[in-house]
Write a protein that holds these residues in place. Structure first.
Motif, short mmCIF file in Angstrom:
data_model
loop_
_atom_site.label_atom_id
_atom_site.label_comp_id
_atom_site.label_asym_id
_atom_site.label_seq_id
_atom_site.Cartn_x
_atom_site.Cartn_y
_atom_site.Cartn_z
N ASP A 1 0.84 -1.21 0.00
CA ASP A 1 0.00 0.00 0.00
C ASP A 1 0.87 1.25 0.00
O ASP A 1 0.58 2.22 -0.70
N ASN A 2 1.95 1.21 0.79
CA ASN A 2 2.86 2.36 0.82
C ASN A 2 3.47 2.60 -0.57
O ASN A 2 3.59 3.73 -1.02
N PHE A 3 3.84 1.48 -1.22
CA PHE A 3 4.43 1.61 -2.56
C PHE A 3 3.42 2.20 -3.54
O PHE A 3 3.75 3.09 -4.33
N TYR A 4 2.17 1.70 -3.50
CA TYR A 4 1.16 2.22 -4.42
C TYR A 4 0.85 3.69 -4.12
O TYR A 4 0.48 4.44 -5.02
N ALA A 5 1.03 4.08 -2.85
CA ALA A 5 0.71 5.46 -2.49
C ALA A 5 1.78 6.44 -2.99
O ALA A 5 1.45 7.49 -3.53
N ASP A 6 3.06 6.11 -2.80
CA ASP A 6 4.09 7.10 -3.18
C ASP A 6 5.07 6.62 -4.26
O ASP A 6 5.98 7.36 -4.64
N HIS A 7 4.91 5.37 -4.69
CA HIS A 7 5.78 4.78 -5.73
C HIS A 7 7.26 4.88 -5.39
O HIS A 7 8.10 4.99 -6.27
N TRP B 1 0.71 -14.51 -4.94
CA TRP B 1 1.00 -13.98 -6.27
C TRP B 1 2.46 -14.19 -6.64
O TRP B 1 2.77 -14.69 -7.73
N ILE B 2 3.36 -13.86 -5.75
CA ILE B 2 4.80 -13.99 -6.06
C ILE B 2 5.17 -15.47 -6.17
O ILE B 2 6.01 -15.86 -6.98
N TYR B 3 4.50 -16.30 -5.40
CA TYR B 3 4.75 -17.75 -5.47
C TYR B 3 4.34 -18.27 -6.85
O TYR B 3 5.07 -19.04 -7.49
N MET B 4 3.19 -17.79 -7.31
CA MET B 4 2.68 -18.21 -8.63
C MET B 4 3.65 -17.75 -9.74
O MET B 4 3.96 -18.50 -10.65
N ILE B 5 4.11 -16.50 -9.62
CA ILE B 5 5.06 -15.96 -10.61
C ILE B 5 6.33 -16.83 -10.63
O ILE B 5 6.84 -17.20 -11.69
N ALA B 6 6.84 -17.14 -9.44
CA ALA B 6 8.10 -17.91 -9.34
C ALA B 6 7.92 -19.30 -9.93
O ALA B 6 8.75 -19.77 -10.72
N LYS B 7 6.81 -19.92 -9.58
CA LYS B 7 6.56 -21.29 -10.04
C LYS B 7 6.40 -21.31 -11.57
O LYS B 7 7.01 -22.14 -12.25
N ASN B 8 5.61 -20.37 -12.07
CA ASN B 8 5.41 -20.31 -13.52
C ASN B 8 6.72 -20.03 -14.26
O ASN B 8 6.97 -20.60 -15.32
N HIS B 9 7.53 -19.15 -13.67
CA HIS B 9 8.81 -18.83 -14.31
C HIS B 9 9.68 -20.09 -14.40
O HIS B 9 10.27 -20.36 -15.44
N VAL C 1 8.21 -4.92 -12.55
CA VAL C 1 7.46 -4.39 -13.71
C VAL C 1 5.95 -4.58 -13.50
O VAL C 1 5.16 -3.66 -13.70
N GLU C 2 5.57 -5.77 -13.07
CA GLU C 2 4.14 -6.09 -12.94
C GLU C 2 3.46 -5.27 -11.84
O GLU C 2 2.31 -4.89 -11.99
N LEU C 3 4.19 -5.03 -10.76
CA LEU C 3 3.57 -4.30 -9.65
C LEU C 3 3.23 -2.87 -10.04
O LEU C 3 2.34 -2.25 -9.45
N GLU C 4 3.95 -2.34 -11.03
CA GLU C 4 3.64 -0.99 -11.52
C GLU C 4 2.33 -0.99 -12.28
O GLU C 4 1.61 0.00 -12.31
N LYS C 5 2.04 -2.13 -12.92
CA LYS C 5 0.86 -2.20 -13.80
C LYS C 5 -0.42 -2.57 -13.06
O LYS C 5 -1.48 -2.09 -13.37
N TYR C 6 -0.30 -3.52 -12.13
CA TYR C 6 -1.51 -4.05 -11.48
C TYR C 6 -1.46 -3.86 -9.98
O TYR C 6 -0.40 -3.82 -9.39
N LYS C 7 -2.65 -3.83 -9.41
CA LYS C 7 -2.73 -3.77 -7.96
C LYS C 7 -2.86 -5.21 -7.46
O LYS C 7 -3.80 -5.92 -7.79
N VAL C 8 -1.90 -5.63 -6.69
CA VAL C 8 -1.87 -7.01 -6.20
C VAL C 8 -2.38 -7.04 -4.77
O VAL C 8 -2.04 -6.18 -3.97
#
Lengths: 118, 196
Positions: B24-30, B86-94, B73-80
């Motif tokens: 939330d902090n990241f989405y608030a002030d990037h 989510w990160i587990y899914m990304i890692a596994k898929n990668h 990159v993805e966190l800039e585009k979507y709100k997770v």
């Protein structure tokens, strides 16, 4: 006893990197091992990770690996910051153009006024 | 110097901040500082996951860096929302993509309902009442002998995997499996009882 039964359903708090490294290097007491293993049981990512980390031949290097990866992460974040700054300049060139134009106009106005007064 | 712009943050001060709060902090002030703190919490876990699938230290290290890049990159585009899942899914898929690239067959099951499972987890159901205690106790009795034994030793007597294996004669893998399956069955039985 009641609280212990509830513990089966409770989600266990997060375990930090150092504790997990100590667990993998067999440096924890039985009680602490139980704490880490309860966390592993509740987390698919932790479960997979511990399985993977147990395959490492030399677990003593783990902290060095983590430090190196964290350093690279910080590099990536720094590069991203610089890219964002460059993109901002590219996306809003008119702001910088306006600032430069205002400064030039101020200098011209100053020179004109000075010449007129003289 | 320039690379360590958030290294001055005292780890003890940020320990209590949840993943969601950091996001939330990241989405608030990037500010990348928040992303750095959040991702560093997952470095070892990601390395472990990559080791599990790729079985090679160097490939696993490279994979972690690529996953970090993707996440940034993805966190800039979507709100997770459920970051851990989510990160587990990304890692596994990668890792699976890497394996596919190497044209190796793998029988890893992709159909894990990660989000759904973690959604339940995130709800943090902690209903402390007599009825639930009774239900847990009853459900525990309905588990198989091995599962009941392992769950009791693990959660009620707070024994480690090793101690349980020594005491019961099961292998470590069996102990782990009885605890995980036992807990899952227990949850399913309780859900069923609650819906009745």
């Amino acid at each position: 006893m009641n609280n212990d039964l509830f513990n089966i359903l409770a989600n266990n708090s997060n375990i930090d990197t150092q504790k997990l490294i100590d667990y993998l290097n067999d440096k924890l007491s039985y009680k602490e091992r139980n704490e880490v293993e309860r966390w592993i049981t509740d987390n698919e990512i932790a479960n997979d990770a511990v399985e993977g980390l147990q395959q490492l031949k030399n677990k003593k290097n783990l902290q060095a690996y983590v430090d190196q990866l964290n350093k690279n992460l910080q590099n990536q974040l720094q590069q991203k910051k610089q890219r964002n700054q460059k993109r901002r300049i590219k996306e809003y060139p008119w702001i910088y153009f306006t600032i430069i134009a205002i400064l030039v106009l101020c200098i011209i106005a100053y020179l004109v006024i000075r010449n007129t007064l003289h | 110097m320039k690379f360590f712009y958030f290294s001055f943050v005292n780890p003890n001060l940020i320990k209590h901040i949840s993943d969601q709060q950091l996001l939330d902090n990241f989405y608030a002030d990037h500010n990348n500082k928040w992303l750095g703190i959040l991702l560093e919490r997952y470095t070892l876990l990601l390395f472990g996951v990559c080791m599990k699938y790729l079985k090679n230290e160097e490939e696993a290290k490279d994979a972690v860096q690529q996953i970090f890049f993707k996440v940034i990159v993805e966190l800039e585009k979507y709100k997770v929302t459920y970051f851990k899942s989510w990160i587990y899914m990304i890692a596994k898929n990668h890792c699976l993509m890497q394996l596919r690239k190497k044209q190796e067959s793998t029988s890893i099951d992709l159909s894990d309902k990660i989000i759904a499972a973690d959604g339940f987890e995130e709800e943090n159901i902690y209903l402390q009442n007599e009825q639930l205690t009774e239900s847990i106790y009853e459900a525990l009795q309905e588990l198989s002998k091995e599962q009941k034994q392992c769950i009791t030793l693990f959660y009620l007597e707070k024994r480690s995997y090793h101690e349980i294996a020594d005491r019961t004669g099961f292998t470590l893998m069996q102990v782990k499996s009885y605890i995980q399956n036992g807990k899952r069955n227990l949850k399913l039985m309780l859900e069923k009882k609650m819906n009745q």
